[in-house]
Motif scaffolding. Structure first.
Motif, PDB file in Angstrom:
ATOM      1  N   ALA A  21       0.831  -1.213   0.000  1.00 36.78           N
ATOM      2  CA  ALA A  21       0.000   0.000   0.000  1.00 36.78           C
ATOM      3  C   ALA A  21       0.860   1.255   0.000  1.00 36.78           C
ATOM      4  CB  ALA A  21      -0.934  -0.014   1.213  1.00 36.78           C
ATOM      5  N   ILE A  22       1.935   1.257   0.788  1.00 37.42           N
ATOM      6  CA  ILE A  22       2.841   2.413   0.813  1.00 37.42           C
ATOM      7  C   ILE A  22       3.483   2.607  -0.555  1.00 37.42           C
ATOM      8  CG2 ILE A  22       5.003   3.293   1.784  1.00 37.42           C
ATOM      9  CD1 ILE A  22       4.246   1.877   4.393  1.00 37.42           C
ATOM     10  N   MET A  23       3.888   1.511  -1.178  1.00 39.22           N
ATOM     11  CA  MET A  23       4.494   1.593  -2.503  1.00 39.22           C
ATOM     12  C   MET A  23       3.512   2.184  -3.511  1.00 39.22           C
ATOM     13  SD  MET A  23       6.284  -1.488  -4.739  1.00 39.22           S
ATOM     14  CE  MET A  23       4.744  -2.379  -4.946  1.00 39.22           C
ATOM     15  N   ALA A  24       2.254   1.729  -3.467  1.00 39.77           N
ATOM     16  CA  ALA A  24       1.251   2.205  -4.415  1.00 39.77           C
ATOM     17  C   ALA A  24       0.913   3.679  -4.183  1.00 39.77           C
ATOM     18  CB  ALA A  24      -0.017   1.354  -4.305  1.00 39.77           C
ATOM     19  N   VAL A  25       0.734   4.059  -2.920  1.00 43.42           N
ATOM     20  CA  VAL A  25       0.379   5.446  -2.615  1.00 43.42           C
ATOM     21  C   VAL A  25       1.524   6.391  -2.958  1.00 43.42           C
ATOM     22  CG1 VAL A  25      -0.166   7.061  -0.739  1.00 43.42           C
ATOM     23  CG2 VAL A  25      -1.321   4.844  -0.855  1.00 43.42           C
ATOM     24  N   SER A  26       2.742   5.971  -2.689  1.00 44.63           N
ATOM     25  CA  SER A  26       3.891   6.848  -2.943  1.00 44.63           C
ATOM     26  C   SER A  26       4.117   7.056  -4.439  1.00 44.63           C
ATOM     27  CB  SER A  26       5.152   6.301  -2.266  1.00 44.63           C
ATOM     28  OG  SER A  26       5.422   4.974  -2.681  1.00 44.63           O
ATOM     29  N   ILE A  27       3.954   6.001  -5.258  1.00 40.13           N
ATOM     30  CA  ILE A  27       4.135   6.206  -6.704  1.00 40.13           C
ATOM     31  C   ILE A  27       2.979   7.033  -7.263  1.00 40.13           C
ATOM     32  CG2 ILE A  27       2.963   4.130  -7.510  1.00 40.13           C
ATOM     33  CD1 ILE A  27       6.224   5.697  -8.892  1.00 40.13           C
ATOM     34  N   ASN A  33       2.119  14.414  -8.643  1.00 42.39           N
ATOM     35  CA  ASN A  33       2.825  15.544  -8.037  1.00 42.39           C
ATOM     36  C   ASN A  33       2.077  16.045  -6.807  1.00 42.39           C
ATOM     37  OD1 ASN A  33       5.112  17.185  -8.009  1.00 42.39           O
ATOM     38  ND2 ASN A  33       4.068  18.858  -9.092  1.00 42.39           N
ATOM     39  N   PHE A  34       1.456  15.101  -6.091  1.00 47.92           N
ATOM     40  CA  PHE A  34       0.656  15.435  -4.920  1.00 47.92           C
ATOM     41  C   PHE A  34       1.519  15.933  -3.773  1.00 47.92           C
ATOM     42  CE2 PHE A  34      -1.257  14.172  -0.850  1.00 47.92           C
ATOM     43  CZ  PHE A  34      -2.489  14.791  -0.935  1.00 47.92           C
ATOM     44  N   SER A  35       2.712  15.323  -3.627  1.00 53.57           N
ATOM     45  CA  SER A  35       3.583  15.663  -2.507  1.00 53.57           C
ATOM     46  C   SER A  35       4.339  16.959  -2.777  1.00 53.57           C
ATOM     47  CB  SER A  35       4.578  14.532  -2.249  1.00 53.57           C
ATOM     48  OG  SER A  35       5.524  14.893  -1.272  1.00 53.57           O
ATOM     49  N   ALA A  36       4.493  17.766  -1.711  1.00 53.30           N
ATOM     50  CA  ALA A  36       5.295  18.990  -1.840  1.00 53.30           C
ATOM     51  C   ALA A  36       6.760  18.657  -2.064  1.00 53.30           C
ATOM     52  CB  ALA A  36       5.134  19.845  -0.589  1.00 53.30           C
ATOM     53  N   SER A  37       7.160  17.457  -1.666  1.00 52.83           N
ATOM     54  CA  SER A  37       8.540  17.001  -1.858  1.00 52.83           C
ATOM     55  C   SER A  37       8.518  15.739  -2.716  1.00 52.83           C
ATOM     56  CB  SER A  37       9.213  16.709  -0.515  1.00 52.83           C
ATOM     57  OG  SER A  37      10.472  16.094  -0.695  1.00 52.83           O
ATOM     58  N   PRO A  38       8.671  15.871  -4.039  1.00 48.47           N
ATOM     59  CA  PRO A  38       8.659  14.672  -4.890  1.00 48.47           C
ATOM     60  C   PRO A  38       9.757  13.685  -4.525  1.00 48.47           C
ATOM     61  CG  PRO A  38       9.464  16.586  -6.104  1.00 48.47           C
ATOM     62  CD  PRO A  38       8.904  17.095  -4.821  1.00 48.47           C
ATOM     63  N   PHE A  40      10.823  12.939  -1.524  1.00 45.03           N
ATOM     64  CA  PHE A  40      10.391  12.122  -0.388  1.00 45.03           C
ATOM     65  C   PHE A  40       9.442  11.023  -0.859  1.00 45.03           C
ATOM     66  CE2 PHE A  40       7.469  11.345   3.256  1.00 45.03           C
ATOM     67  CZ  PHE A  40       8.401  10.789   4.111  1.00 45.03           C
ATOM     68  N   ALA A  41       8.555  11.352  -1.803  1.00 43.70           N
ATOM     69  CA  ALA A  41       7.648  10.343  -2.349  1.00 43.70           C
ATOM     70  C   ALA A  41       8.433   9.270  -3.095  1.00 43.70           C
ATOM     71  CB  ALA A  41       6.625  11.004  -3.268  1.00 43.70           C
ATOM     72  N   VAL A  42       9.456   9.667  -3.850  1.00 41.56           N
ATOM     73  CA  VAL A  42      10.303   8.694  -4.537  1.00 41.56           C
ATOM     74  C   VAL A  42      11.025   7.826  -3.517  1.00 41.56           C
ATOM     75  CG1 VAL A  42      12.360   8.426  -5.980  1.00 41.56           C
ATOM     76  CG2 VAL A  42      10.583  10.068  -6.633  1.00 41.56           C
ATOM     77  N   PHE A  43      11.510   8.434  -2.448  1.00 46.58           N
ATOM     78  CA  PHE A  43      12.192   7.690  -1.378  1.00 46.58           C
ATOM     79  C   PHE A  43      11.273   6.619  -0.795  1.00 46.58           C
ATOM     80  CE2 PHE A  43      13.072   7.077   3.139  1.00 46.58           C
ATOM     81  CZ  PHE A  43      14.413   6.727   3.126  1.00 46.58           C
ATOM     82  N   LEU A  44      10.033   6.995  -0.475  1.00 46.58           N
ATOM     83  CA  LEU A  44       9.092   6.032   0.084  1.00 46.58           C
ATOM     84  C   LEU A  44       8.798   4.912  -0.910  1.00 46.58           C
ATOM     85  CD1 LEU A  44       6.413   8.197   1.957  1.00 46.58           C
ATOM     86  CD2 LEU A  44       8.212   6.782   2.952  1.00 46.58           C
ATOM     87  N   PHE A  45       8.648   5.273  -2.173  1.00 46.74           N
ATOM     88  CA  PHE A  45       8.365   4.266  -3.195  1.00 46.74           C
ATOM     89  C   PHE A  45       9.517   3.283  -3.324  1.00 46.74           C
ATOM     90  CE2 PHE A  45       9.072   3.082  -7.702  1.00 46.74           C
ATOM     91  CZ  PHE A  45       8.015   2.185  -7.834  1.00 46.74           C
ATOM     92  N   VAL A  46      10.725   3.790  -3.395  1.00 49.82           N
ATOM     93  CA  VAL A  46      11.885   2.918  -3.597  1.00 49.82           C
ATOM     94  C   VAL A  46      12.116   2.028  -2.376  1.00 49.82           C
ATOM     95  CG1 VAL A  46      14.398   2.873  -3.887  1.00 49.82           C
ATOM     96  CG2 VAL A  46      13.005   4.435  -5.266  1.00 49.82           C
ATOM     97  N   VAL A  47      12.049   2.600  -1.180  1.00 51.46           N
ATOM     98  CA  VAL A  47      12.311   1.809   0.029  1.00 51.46           C
ATOM     99  C   VAL A  47      11.226   0.747   0.220  1.00 51.46           C
ATOM    100  CG1 VAL A  47      12.452   1.873   2.547  1.00 51.46           C
ATOM    101  CG2 VAL A  47      13.665   3.576   1.180  1.00 51.46           C
ATOM    102  N   SER A  48       9.956   1.151   0.105  1.00 51.93           N
ATOM    103  CA  SER A  48       8.875   0.176   0.278  1.00 51.93           C
ATOM    104  C   SER A  48       8.921  -0.875  -0.823  1.00 51.93           C
ATOM    105  CB  SER A  48       7.512   0.880   0.296  1.00 51.93           C
ATOM    106  OG  SER A  48       7.284   1.589  -0.914  1.00 51.93           O
TER     107      SER A  48
END
Length: 276
Positions: A21-27, A33-38, A40-48
């Motif tokens: 779920a974290i991987m799906a939401v982060s990508i 471009n929902f996140s103010a910090s793209p 950080f979203a890439v970080f969450l996607f890659v780590v998850s």
């Protein structure tokens, strides 16, 4: 053993589902471009995504071992895809993530204890060891083939960069894992075919195999040859150094948001990326 217990031992863990779920939401956040910090979203996607792939890697080992005759993997919870069931969750998950952060290298992680003596043949023991990195190869192909087919054209640049960096991690993991070094899956593939005397002599070095590989990768000449090999594989998949470089730049969000030119600038041949 009751059928209810058997189902419980094979039920997908909520921990794994949360990671997906974290991987799906982060990508999705990267895509929209929902996140103010793209970054950080890439970080969450890659780590998850990386931890999800580790779970699938270890599940492949366990499932193949089960079919080979080691029925204890069910009792140990390895078929639930729960990373907390690994022998050393911190070392199995923490170290690989640290290696990714330090150098964008997908070093092997995860550890399930397989009772190899229960597996009925040498071929099945070798297949059990190979199952993990082969799963990584499938993961890399699933994310990389769309680049080759041009199916990602028109997608947001940051999505392409994130996917490209994820593919790089899995390509590095496949190559490193198949090295015939004690402690890695590559050695597990050849180990059943070695004499008991040789296996006994090599066994004390198994805990240090991964550290030795990591140490060699810090040697500039070795690192250069290694990444040349990785880039050759990525080029075959249609993934450029531009894509992986900027994926890694976004991933390291704590260094600030990088000023990344449009992806079309690379495809037009206006920029050149120098390898790390």
């Amino acid at each position: 053993m009751s059928s209810l217990a058997t189902r419980g031992e094979r039920r997908v863990s909520p921990v794994f589902l949360a990671l997906v779920a974290i991987m799906a939401v982060s990508i999705w956040a990267v895509w929209t471009n929902f996140s103010a910090s793209p970054g950080f979203a890439v970080f969450l996607f890659v780590v998850s995504g990386w931890v999800v792939s580790l779970c699938l890697h270890e599940f492949a080992h366990a499932r193949t071992a089960l079919h080979g005759g080691d029925f204890t993997v069910r009792d140990k919870g390895y078929l639930t895809l729960n990373p907390l069931r690994y022998t050393h969750p911190l070392l199995s998950l923490g170290l690989p993530v640290i290696f990714v952060i330090m150098g964008g290298i997908g070093l092997p992680g995860g550890a399930v204890f397989i009772e190899r003596h229960r597996i009925r043949s040498r071929w099945k023991q070798s297949l059990m060891s190979a199952a993990g990195p082969l799963t990584d190869a499938v993961f890399a192909a699933a994310l990389g083939v769309p680049f080759l087919l041009g199916a990602l054209d028109g997608l947001p640049d940051n999505v392409c960069y994130a996917l490209a960096f994820m593919v790089q991690l899995h390509v590095t993991a496949v190559i490193l894992n198949f090295l015939p070094v004690p402690g890695l899956d590559g050695f597990g593939v050849v180990e059943p075919w070695l004499s008991p005397r040789i296996r006994q002599q090599i066994a004390p070095f198994a805990p240090f195999g991964l550290l030795a590989v990591f140490g060699f990768l810090w040697i500039p000449e070795v690192n250069h040859v290694f990444f040349d090999m990785i880039n050759s594989v990525l080029d075959t998949l249609g993934i450029s150094q531009w894509d992986t470089y900027h994926g890694y730049e976004l991933f390291r969000f704590w260094e600030g948001t990088p000023d990344i030119p449009p992806r079309s600038d690379f495809t037009d041949g206006l920029y050149t990326i120098v390898s790390r």
